[in-house]
Design a protein around this motif. Structure first.
Motif, mmCIF file in Angstrom:
data_model
loop_
_atom_site.group_PDB
_atom_site.id
_atom_site.type_symbol
_atom_site.label_atom_id
_atom_site.label_comp_id
_atom_site.label_asym_id
_atom_site.label_seq_id
_atom_site.Cartn_x
_atom_site.Cartn_y
_atom_site.Cartn_z
ATOM 1 N N VAL A 221 133.302 -22.865 92.003
ATOM 2 C CA VAL A 221 132.963 -24.159 91.262
ATOM 3 C C VAL A 221 131.633 -24.184 90.719
ATOM 4 O O VAL A 221 131.329 -24.928 89.780
ATOM 5 C CB VAL A 221 133.259 -25.390 92.312
ATOM 6 N N LYS A 222 130.785 -23.372 91.459
ATOM 7 C CA LYS A 222 129.254 -23.594 91.017
ATOM 8 C C LYS A 222 129.200 -22.892 89.411
ATOM 9 O O LYS A 222 128.509 -23.275 88.690
ATOM 10 C CB LYS A 222 128.503 -22.816 92.068
ATOM 11 N N ALA A 223 130.035 -21.791 89.393
ATOM 12 C CA ALA A 223 130.043 -21.043 88.104
ATOM 13 C C ALA A 223 130.308 -21.988 87.160
ATOM 14 O O ALA A 223 129.894 -22.137 86.095
ATOM 15 C CB ALA A 223 130.799 -19.805 88.017
ATOM 16 N N MET A 224 131.406 -22.795 87.247
ATOM 17 C CA MET A 224 131.762 -23.689 86.237
ATOM 18 C C MET A 224 130.712 -24.659 86.132
ATOM 19 O O MET A 224 130.260 -25.157 84.868
ATOM 20 C CB MET A 224 133.050 -24.544 86.732
ATOM 21 N N GLN A 225 130.364 -25.464 87.172
ATOM 22 C CA GLN A 225 129.158 -26.381 86.764
ATOM 23 C C GLN A 225 127.903 -25.965 86.139
ATOM 24 O O GLN A 225 127.167 -26.751 85.538
ATOM 25 C CB GLN A 225 128.836 -27.143 88.178
ATOM 26 N N ALA A 226 127.423 -24.635 86.068
ATOM 27 C CA ALA A 226 126.448 -23.979 85.837
ATOM 28 C C ALA A 226 126.494 -24.157 84.268
ATOM 29 O O ALA A 226 125.641 -24.407 83.587
ATOM 30 C CB ALA A 226 126.143 -22.564 86.223
ATOM 31 N N GLU A 227 127.847 -23.888 83.535
ATOM 32 C CA GLU A 227 128.038 -23.856 82.326
ATOM 33 C C GLU A 227 128.214 -25.197 81.778
ATOM 34 O O GLU A 227 128.502 -25.674 80.570
ATOM 35 C CB GLU A 227 128.968 -22.742 82.097
ATOM 36 N N MET A 228 129.013 -26.169 82.555
ATOM 37 C CA MET A 228 129.626 -27.264 81.945
ATOM 38 C C MET A 228 129.081 -28.470 83.426
ATOM 39 O O MET A 228 129.963 -28.781 83.978
ATOM 40 C CB MET A 228 131.336 -27.130 82.240
ATOM 41 N N TYR B 50 135.244 -25.111 80.656
ATOM 42 C CA TYR B 50 135.364 -24.287 82.032
ATOM 43 C C TYR B 50 136.322 -24.794 83.139
ATOM 44 O O TYR B 50 136.361 -26.039 83.419
ATOM 45 C CB TYR B 50 133.933 -24.087 82.738
ATOM 46 N N ALA B 51 137.241 -24.082 83.458
ATOM 47 C CA ALA B 51 137.915 -24.288 84.625
ATOM 48 C C ALA B 51 137.303 -23.986 86.072
ATOM 49 O O ALA B 51 136.219 -23.143 86.198
ATOM 50 C CB ALA B 51 139.243 -23.347 84.432
ATOM 51 N N PRO B 52 137.923 -24.712 86.998
ATOM 52 C CA PRO B 52 137.037 -24.527 88.379
ATOM 53 C C PRO B 52 137.219 -23.055 88.852
ATOM 54 O O PRO B 52 136.473 -22.835 89.994
ATOM 55 C CB PRO B 52 137.773 -25.574 89.446
ATOM 56 N N ASP B 53 137.791 -22.022 88.206
ATOM 57 C CA ASP B 53 137.641 -20.809 88.677
ATOM 58 C C ASP B 53 136.484 -20.264 88.086
ATOM 59 O O ASP B 53 136.305 -18.913 88.174
ATOM 60 C CB ASP B 53 139.064 -20.053 88.424
ATOM 61 N N ALA B 414 127.819 -15.133 89.979
ATOM 62 C CA ALA B 414 128.510 -13.904 89.672
ATOM 63 C C ALA B 414 129.032 -13.843 88.230
ATOM 64 O O ALA B 414 128.659 -13.113 87.263
ATOM 65 C CB ALA B 414 129.733 -13.953 90.412
ATOM 66 N N LYS B 415 129.557 -15.068 87.660
ATOM 67 C CA LYS B 415 129.984 -14.983 86.216
ATOM 68 C C LYS B 415 128.682 -14.988 85.260
ATOM 69 O O LYS B 415 128.798 -14.337 84.329
ATOM 70 C CB LYS B 415 130.754 -16.670 86.162
ATOM 71 N N GLU B 416 127.802 -15.746 85.864
ATOM 72 C CA GLU B 416 126.629 -15.806 84.928
ATOM 73 C C GLU B 416 126.181 -14.359 84.769
ATOM 74 O O GLU B 416 125.710 -13.870 83.641
ATOM 75 C CB GLU B 416 125.295 -16.622 85.494
ATOM 76 N N SER B 417 125.702 -13.656 85.714
ATOM 77 C CA SER B 417 125.314 -12.543 85.658
ATOM 78 C C SER B 417 126.239 -11.225 85.112
ATOM 79 O O SER B 417 125.848 -10.600 84.450
ATOM 80 C CB SER B 417 125.082 -11.635 87.162
ATOM 81 N N ALA B 418 127.391 -11.596 85.268
ATOM 82 C CA ALA B 418 128.586 -10.762 84.761
ATOM 83 C C ALA B 418 128.541 -11.015 83.045
ATOM 84 O O ALA B 418 128.665 -9.965 82.522
ATOM 85 C CB ALA B 418 129.771 -11.203 85.066
ATOM 86 N N ARG B 419 127.938 -12.136 82.620
ATOM 87 C CA ARG B 419 128.003 -12.501 81.279
ATOM 88 C C ARG B 419 126.766 -12.004 80.748
ATOM 89 O O ARG B 419 126.999 -11.213 79.885
ATOM 90 C CB ARG B 419 128.256 -13.779 81.064
#
Lengths: 490, 423
Positions: A221-228, B50-53, B414-419
């Motif tokens: 969820v945090k990754a989603m909210q960081a971008e959206m 963005y999806a919740p995943d 993780a996602k941010e860093s991966a990106r």
């Protein structure tokens, strides 16, 4: 202190800033005023101090940068931009923009970053809703509502024009609205959110897609909210689904993990699937049958495709077997396939192959009538050293073991073709079929090897010519190479 | 109320979600100004939702059909799975793409398919969708086509004429794993198809004529992580091989995820998300930081071939190579700056640019948003000298280890860093 009034836009600031710089007015003497309803300051008689209008240009990098910063909602932006421009033009600090650790530059960079992000989010989160369609032309009309953080609407408009040229649209925002009719972009005042449509027939399909593309087994969820960030959710048709998707995720994941597994079904009697299995289950050769027997070249090539007699197969794409007519009178043997040959599965199609083509033509030899092959059938390479740019595959000469592992294939090809003439290109080819200490430089030209073919010629490999740095030398060597090739037709 | 189209879309999006790629960047710049339709591409991609995943939604990612003859055990769509099946017509996908695009939901289409009848038949249908979009509707948005390695070369080539990106999933890092888990697939054949695509892309790039036909300008692939016993070194070695040999733009790593109907050969487990994240970081080290594949995982010991899950791979490398530190920010060449934990490529370049004008202090690095906490033991600045004792201390690693509870929160970045690859 003088007050300078501008329209709240980059062009207006630029005009005033130019005059002020020409008059060398220091930043601390200026108060910028960009509110349109304010009274003009009594002291804002800039023209009078700047009789002689000169010319000057700000560095391109500054203009691009300033245009972004000018969109920031911070009222200080005009003063900060002017101060930096002053330091560049009057202070003579041409490199100022590159000084990322400078306090003023750092502040402006942060502002530009915020504007860039806001523009990016506008491109991402604007949602058009269809409001009509012209009956005869089928041209559709759409309206969107968006709430930007900064004054970015006009700067971002060209993006939407270029992307949605083929439809009519309006993007409404609280501050300004933009409209495209297929020919021109119009800018009008901002409107209230109630002016914008709130639904579109497609929104349900989109929500269905959003729900289904989500993987409940990997909740982040945090990754989603960081971008959206949540502030955008109110205008996104898919956002109302987010909470329920999050809540149900762990139950869904646990159910998947707990569910009983399915036993794989046997391979169906499908001709296509059977053919894939046959191909895949073909034995991999670890030893080459020495005697080709009565196999045709194409049958041999098929078997060679599975050859693993030396470790070179592992990093290569494919076996590059010889190519040419079965009744060829001339056979040309090189060292090994290179990068291009490995990709295409054909011998002599890379740079060395092209040079060979030219030299064969110069020698009056028809390549299409010859059989071309290599002493080693897999590409041996090492990666270029780590560092700048993408890694490439660098040619590496095959060693004695690899050459002898591959030799049966070459012998089989020679036996099958039984050529009149064999041209051996480079030391590896010559050493493979003559003797391990063969020296091209000493023994090039016609050589006596009647067990191989009535006429055998040893010469350099065309890649040797390609590696010569000196142009003159290369020309000479190429002439010599063509002379050697001519021995095949003399 | 769910329409037939809606339920098809839901089945075929559900079937497509295990493909991690969402890139819509790097296309050749173009727009619809002189065209008759809509669409633009080029430059950075845009994530429209963005999806919740935590994964971005940039493209309409669907299968043409999830009916499949193959039996890849990790895949929800394998022939022996009991999943609901559906099938789009090419025209339906075309309309959905355009309708979604015009509402600015997406950047374009990512189309893949289960194998029906045979590879060529399926590939023809996939190509047809792209052809209709480009030729009938003058669609200039982004198209990514998943190609089938078993399909004929000319069909893969045709796919490349309509798509911006084509991809073939290598799926697993080793031949043995592919044999076991994807009985219809073959590593050699997959690599041969990638070789063909690379040749064609390069040919198109070398063609400088103004009227040259358009062609995809990138290929990518995906590897599933955690479905077989391959270690990280095997995965990275395969990636490195594919990057070097076939000039892939990206290798995507997808943690093997529970699927609604799993195979008895490969029962469902929780996806190894941290491992996936560490692989992305390691992949970045390979491509942008000048690391060799052999440096990234320990060569020997109990953890040979494995990435450290607790700390990022660059930090792990630095802790194994403490003799290379401290590095002087004011003087070290760029490739050495790349080796400093917590310092990304972008900031390393900015340091090289900024230090020409003034000596750099710690506060300057803070301004650049360098991860100071991570850097500090490893760098020298004009106002900081780390203690040699600290660098040699056994406690240095512990300092970076996440507290047990925090691990979960680390996921967020993780996602941010991966990106961005800022590790």
């Amino acid at each position: 202190m003088r007050t300078v009034s501008i329209d709240p836009g980059f062009d207006s600031w630029r005009e005033k800033a130019r005059d002020l710089i020409l008059a060398k007015v220091p930043p601390e003497e200026i108060a910028w005023n960009d509110s349109s309803n304010s009274e003009d300051s009594l002291f804002a008689d800039l023209e009078s101090i700047n009789e002689q209008k000169g010319n000057f240009s700000a560095p391109r990098a500054f203009v691009d940068f300033a245009q972004l910063v000018a969109c920031h909602r911070n009222p200080d932006r005009w003063a900060r931009l002017y101060s930096v421009l002053y330091r560049i033009k009057i202070g003579g600090d041409r490199d100022l923009l590159k000084k990322h650790t400078d306090h003023e530059i750092h502040t402006l960079e942060m502002m530009a970053k915020a504007v860039r992000r806001d523009r990016h989010k506008m491109k991402a989160f604007v949602r058009f809703r269809k409001v009509g369609e012209t009956a005869d032309t089928k041209r559709e009309q759409f309206v969107a509502w968006f709430e930007p953080d900064h004054h970015i609407v006009e700067l971002t408009a060209p993006f939407f024009v270029k992307r949605f040229t083929g439809m009519d649209w309006s993007i409404l925002t609280p501050e300004k609205s933009i409209h495209w009719d297929g020919e021109e972009l119009h800018v009008t005042d901002g409107v209230d959110k109630s002016q914008a449509p709130t639904e579109d027939a497609l929104d349900d399909l989109w929500r269905g897609y959003y729900k289904s593309i989500f993987n409940p087994a990997r909740l982040k969820v945090k990754a989603m909210q960081a971008e959206m960030p949540k502030k955008y959710w109110k205008n996104l048709p898919e956002a109302p689904l987010i909470q329920e998707l999050i809540q149900a995720a762990s139950t869904r994941r646990d159910a998947m993990v707990a569910a009983e597994a399915t036993i794989p079904t046997p391979v169906p009697k499908n001709a296509y699937i059977q053919s894939l299995h046959t191909l895949k289950d073909a034995p991999q050769l670890s030893e080459i049958p020495l005697d080709p027997g009565d196999q045709s070249l194409s049958a041999m090539a098929k078997v060679a495709a599975t050859c693993r007699a030396c470790p070179l197969w592992e990093n290569a794409t494919q076996t590059v077997f010889g190519e040419g007519p079965e009744n060829a009178r001339l056979m040309i043997v090189g060292e090994q396939p290179g990068d291009t040959e490995d990709l295409q599965g054909k011998p002599f199609v890379g740079p060395a192959g092209q040079l060979l083509n030219e030299c064969l033509a110069a020698a009056g030899i028809d390549r299409s009538a010859a059989y071309l092959t290599n002493a080693v059938k897999h590409f041996k390479w090492k990666p270029s050293p780590a560092g700048a740019g993408r890694k490439r595959r660098l040619h590496e000469s095959p060693d004695q073991f690899e050459v002898s592992a591959c030799k049966p294939w070459l012998q089989a090809e020679i036996a099958r073709i039984a050529p009149n003439t064999i041209i051996l290109l480079g030391a590896t080819a010559a050493r493979a079929v003559i003797r391990p200490d063969f020296k091209i430089t000493k023994e090039r030209g016609l050589i006596e090897q009647s067990q191989l073919a009535p006429r055998v010629i040893a010469t350099v490999h065309p890649s040797y010519l390609l590696r010569l740095p000196d142009v003159e030398r290369r020309k000479q060597e190429a002439l010599q190479f063509v002379q050697d090739l001519k021995l095949a037709v003399s | 109320m769910s329409t037939p189209l809606q339920s098809k879309l839901e089945i075929l999006a559900d079937a497509a979600k295990y493909d991690a790629s969402c890139a819509s960047s790097g296309a050749k710049p173009r727009n619809s100004i002189a065209g008759t339709g809509v669409g633009s591409a080029g430059g950075a991609g845009i994530c429209h939702s963005y999806a919740p995943d935590g994964r971005c939604i940039s493209l309409l990612k669907v299968l043409l059909t999830n009916v499949c003859l193959y039996d890849c055990h990790y895949c929800i769509n394998r022939r022996s799975s009991n999943v609901r099946r559906a099938r789009f017509t090419p025209e339906e996908v075309v309309k959905l793409t355009l309708d979604f695009y015009k509402r600015n939901y997406i950047e374009g289409l990512f189309l893949s398919s289960g194998i029906v009848r045979d590879a060529d038949y399926t590939m023809e249908l996939v190509v047809r969708v792209a052809k209709l979009l480009r030729e009938e509707h003058d669609f200039r948005g982004y198209i990514h086509l998943k190609t089938i390695p078993e399909a004929s070369q000319h069909l893969i080539e045709e796919a490349g004429r309509y798509a911006d990106r084509i991809s073939i999933n290598v799926e697993l890092p080793t031949e043995e794993s592919i044999k076991k888990l994807a009985p219809e697939k073959d590593l050699r054949r997959t690599q041969q198809a990638m070789a063909g695509i690379r040749s064609r892309i390069e040919e198109s790039n070398e063609d400088r004529s103004a009227r040259k036909p358009r062609y995809a300008n990138g290929q990518s692939t995906q590897m599933i992580v955690g479905a077989d016993t391959s270690d990280d070194s095997a995965i990275l070695t395969r990636s490195n091989h594919l990057y070097t040999s076939y000039k892939l733009r990206r290798v995507y790593y997808s943690a093997f995820s529970p699927i609604p109907d799993s195979s008895a050969i490969l029962p469902s487990v929780s996806p190894p998300l941290i491992r996936e994240h560490r692989l992305y970081q390691a992949d970045w080290l390979l491509r942008f930081y000048g690391f060799e594949v052999g440096e990234i995982t320990p060569k020997d010991g109990a953890d040979a071939g494995k990435l450290d899950l607790d700390i990022d791979p660059k930090l792990a490398w630095a802790l194994r190579n403490r003799h290379r530190f401290p590095i002087n920010i004011g003087r070290a060449p760029l490739d050495e700056l790349y080796r400093i934990p917590g310092l990304g490529v972008r900031n390393a370049k900015r340091i090289v640019s900024a230090r020409r004008y003034s000596a750099l202090r710690l506060e300057d690095l803070v301004k650049m948003r360098v991860n100071i906490k991570k850097c500090l033991p490893f760098i020298i600045t004009s106002d900081h000298q780390p203690s040699r004792l600290g660098l040699d201390s056994d406690r240095l690693r512990a300092q970076f280890q996440p507290k047990a509870k925090q691990l979960e929160f680390e996921f967020g970045s993780a996602k941010e860093s991966a990106r961005t690859g800022q590790v």
